[in-house]
Enzyme design. Sequence first.
Site, short mmCIF file in Angstrom:
data_model
loop_
_atom_site.label_atom_id
_atom_site.label_comp_id
_atom_site.label_asym_id
_atom_site.label_seq_id
_atom_site.Cartn_x
_atom_site.Cartn_y
_atom_site.Cartn_z
N ASP A 149 0.91 -1.06 -0.15
CA ASP A 149 0.19 0.09 0.02
C ASP A 149 0.66 1.24 0.09
O ASP A 149 1.89 1.31 0.37
CB ASP A 149 -0.83 -0.19 1.16
CG ASP A 149 -2.11 0.71 1.18
OD1 ASP A 149 -2.39 1.49 0.24
OD2 ASP A 149 -2.90 0.86 2.10
N GLY A 196 0.13 5.50 -4.33
CA GLY A 196 -0.37 6.77 -4.67
C GLY A 196 0.04 7.99 -3.94
O GLY A 196 0.42 9.02 -4.39
N ARG A 197 -0.02 7.71 -2.69
CA ARG A 197 0.63 8.62 -1.76
C ARG A 197 2.13 9.12 -2.06
O ARG A 197 2.51 10.34 -2.07
CB ARG A 197 0.49 8.15 -0.45
CG ARG A 197 -0.87 8.61 0.16
CD ARG A 197 -1.05 7.97 1.62
NE ARG A 197 -1.58 6.60 1.27
CZ ARG A 197 -1.62 5.75 2.41
NH1 ARG A 197 -1.02 6.14 3.51
NH2 ARG A 197 -1.81 4.57 1.85
N TRP A 198 2.88 7.97 -2.47
CA TRP A 198 4.20 8.19 -2.39
C TRP A 198 4.54 9.07 -3.79
O TRP A 198 5.35 10.10 -3.79
CB TRP A 198 5.03 7.01 -2.79
CG TRP A 198 6.48 6.90 -2.97
CD1 TRP A 198 7.46 6.62 -2.05
CD2 TRP A 198 7.26 7.03 -4.16
NE1 TRP A 198 8.63 6.86 -2.73
CE2 TRP A 198 8.47 6.84 -4.21
CE3 TRP A 198 6.69 7.00 -5.79
CZ2 TRP A 198 9.55 6.96 -5.12
CZ3 TRP A 198 7.58 7.10 -6.63
CH2 TRP A 198 9.01 7.03 -6.47
N THR A 214 -10.44 -7.12 -5.92
CA THR A 214 -11.70 -6.80 -6.54
C THR A 214 -12.36 -5.37 -6.63
O THR A 214 -12.79 -4.92 -7.43
CB THR A 214 -12.87 -7.92 -6.06
OG1 THR A 214 -12.96 -7.65 -4.73
CG2 THR A 214 -12.70 -9.27 -6.43
N ASN A 217 -10.25 -2.77 -6.31
CA ASN A 217 -9.65 -1.88 -6.95
C ASN A 217 -9.98 -1.75 -8.53
O ASN A 217 -9.79 -0.52 -9.18
CB ASN A 217 -8.14 -2.31 -7.42
CG ASN A 217 -7.48 -2.42 -5.94
OD1 ASN A 217 -6.45 -2.98 -5.81
ND2 ASN A 217 -7.78 -1.13 -5.26
N TRP A 218 -11.11 -2.57 -9.13
CA TRP A 218 -11.67 -2.22 -10.41
C TRP A 218 -12.47 -0.90 -10.43
O TRP A 218 -12.79 -0.39 -11.45
CB TRP A 218 -12.73 -3.41 -10.60
CG TRP A 218 -12.14 -4.76 -11.11
CD1 TRP A 218 -12.03 -5.66 -10.35
CD2 TRP A 218 -11.18 -5.02 -12.46
NE1 TRP A 218 -11.34 -6.74 -11.05
CE2 TRP A 218 -10.90 -6.28 -12.18
CE3 TRP A 218 -10.84 -4.20 -13.40
CZ2 TRP A 218 -9.85 -7.02 -12.99
CZ3 TRP A 218 -10.07 -4.90 -14.40
CH2 TRP A 218 -9.68 -6.16 -14.14
N ARG A 231 1.65 -5.17 5.96
CA ARG A 231 0.92 -3.92 5.38
C ARG A 231 1.62 -2.65 5.51
O ARG A 231 2.16 -2.33 6.45
CB ARG A 231 -0.65 -3.53 5.81
CG ARG A 231 -1.28 -2.58 4.98
CD ARG A 231 -2.70 -2.31 5.29
NE ARG A 231 -3.29 -1.54 4.35
CZ ARG A 231 -4.41 -1.82 3.70
NH1 ARG A 231 -5.27 -2.66 4.14
NH2 ARG A 231 -5.10 -0.80 2.86
C1 FPP Z 1 -1.92 0.42 -3.01
O1 FPP Z 1 -1.51 1.54 -3.40
C2 FPP Z 1 -1.23 -0.41 -4.32
C3 FPP Z 1 -2.08 -0.89 -5.20
C4 FPP Z 1 -3.56 -0.98 -5.42
C5 FPP Z 1 -1.55 -1.87 -6.34
C6 FPP Z 1 -0.05 -2.65 -6.09
C7 FPP Z 1 0.69 -2.66 -7.35
C8 FPP Z 1 2.12 -2.65 -7.44
C9 FPP Z 1 2.83 -2.57 -6.27
C10 FPP Z 1 2.31 -2.60 -8.80
C11 FPP Z 1 1.95 -3.75 -9.87
C12 FPP Z 1 2.30 -4.95 -9.33
C13 FPP Z 1 2.85 -6.15 -10.08
C14 FPP Z 1 2.91 -7.37 -9.50
C15 FPP Z 1 3.34 -6.05 -11.20
P1 FPP Z 1 -2.61 2.84 -3.45
O2 FPP Z 1 -2.58 3.16 -4.95
O3 FPP Z 1 -3.83 2.44 -2.61
O4 FPP Z 1 -1.81 3.94 -2.74
P2 FPP Z 1 -2.28 5.08 -1.70
O5 FPP Z 1 -3.07 4.26 -0.51
O6 FPP Z 1 -1.21 5.99 -1.36
O7 FPP Z 1 -3.37 5.69 -2.48
#
Ligand code: FPP
Length: 239
Positions: free
Chosen positions: A16, A19-21, A62, A64-65, A184
């Site tokens: 996780d 996005g924030r990074w 699921t 994330n769609w 996590r």
């Molecule tokens: C959560 O960060 C991350 C995801 C929803 C996707 C995880 C995917 C990857 C690490 C890259 C692709 C993976 C592979 C196996 C190629 P977030 O987007 O929820 O971040 P945030 O909480 O800061 O918004």
Amino acid sequence: MSSEENKLEHVAIIMDGNGRWAQKRGMPRTFGHRKGAEVVKEICKAAEKAGIKYLTLYAFSTENWKRSAEEVETLMDLLRQYLKSDLQELQEKGVCIRFIGERQMLAPDILESMAKLEEQTAANDKMTLCIALSYGSRQEIIHAARHIAELVKRGDISINDIDEKLFSDMLYTRGIPDPDILIRTSGEQRISNYLLWQMAYTEFFFTDVLWPDFNEKVLLEIIDSYKSRERRYGKIKAQ
Ligand code: FPP
């Protein structure tokens, strides 16, 4: 501290904070996913080096769609790339690759690459890398319950045959031991529909590190800390 070191076979991770990074750097969220995919590669190698037998990564849930079409497309493209190049490299290292999740939602070319990789790596035994893709644990449990109901209806099993072993065998994770550790990243403290059945006795570790900053050092620190935890599985302290 426990007298014996805890067994460590299976590490599950919720990656996780991508996005924030990216947003902290004034960049679009997809930039964080790209960096996150590089970290996936590094952590797979580190896990294998640390002797971990099973590594399960939550790549796409699921839920994330429901993200924007652009973000979903970037994640799917990263996955396409990963399936073609990086995973190929892992295969050469003797890593067995498995996917868990609802496959019917995924594009045909992705499904094809997944099936090919699973087939090509089935006999590898150095480590199993399990990628949770379009995965939701409640959906997995419902899927298993429907399958069991079907078997009872057909008379293949009786209601009394339904036990923990049978139920586990109906899940996508069939044959994979339950996770010893859940990590996590990004400071959130939730399990977000991840391996709910399988994590009944898993030790949880939450770190503030955002996934794109996660590295081998942090992984090894967590493993060290896990080794000194006392796992009781509901029993009282060992005398
Ligand atoms: C959560 O960060 C991350 C995801 C929803 C996707 C995880 C995917 C990857 C690490 C890259 C692709 C993976 C592979 C196996 C190629 P977030 O987007 O929820 O971040 P945030 O909480 O800061 O918004």
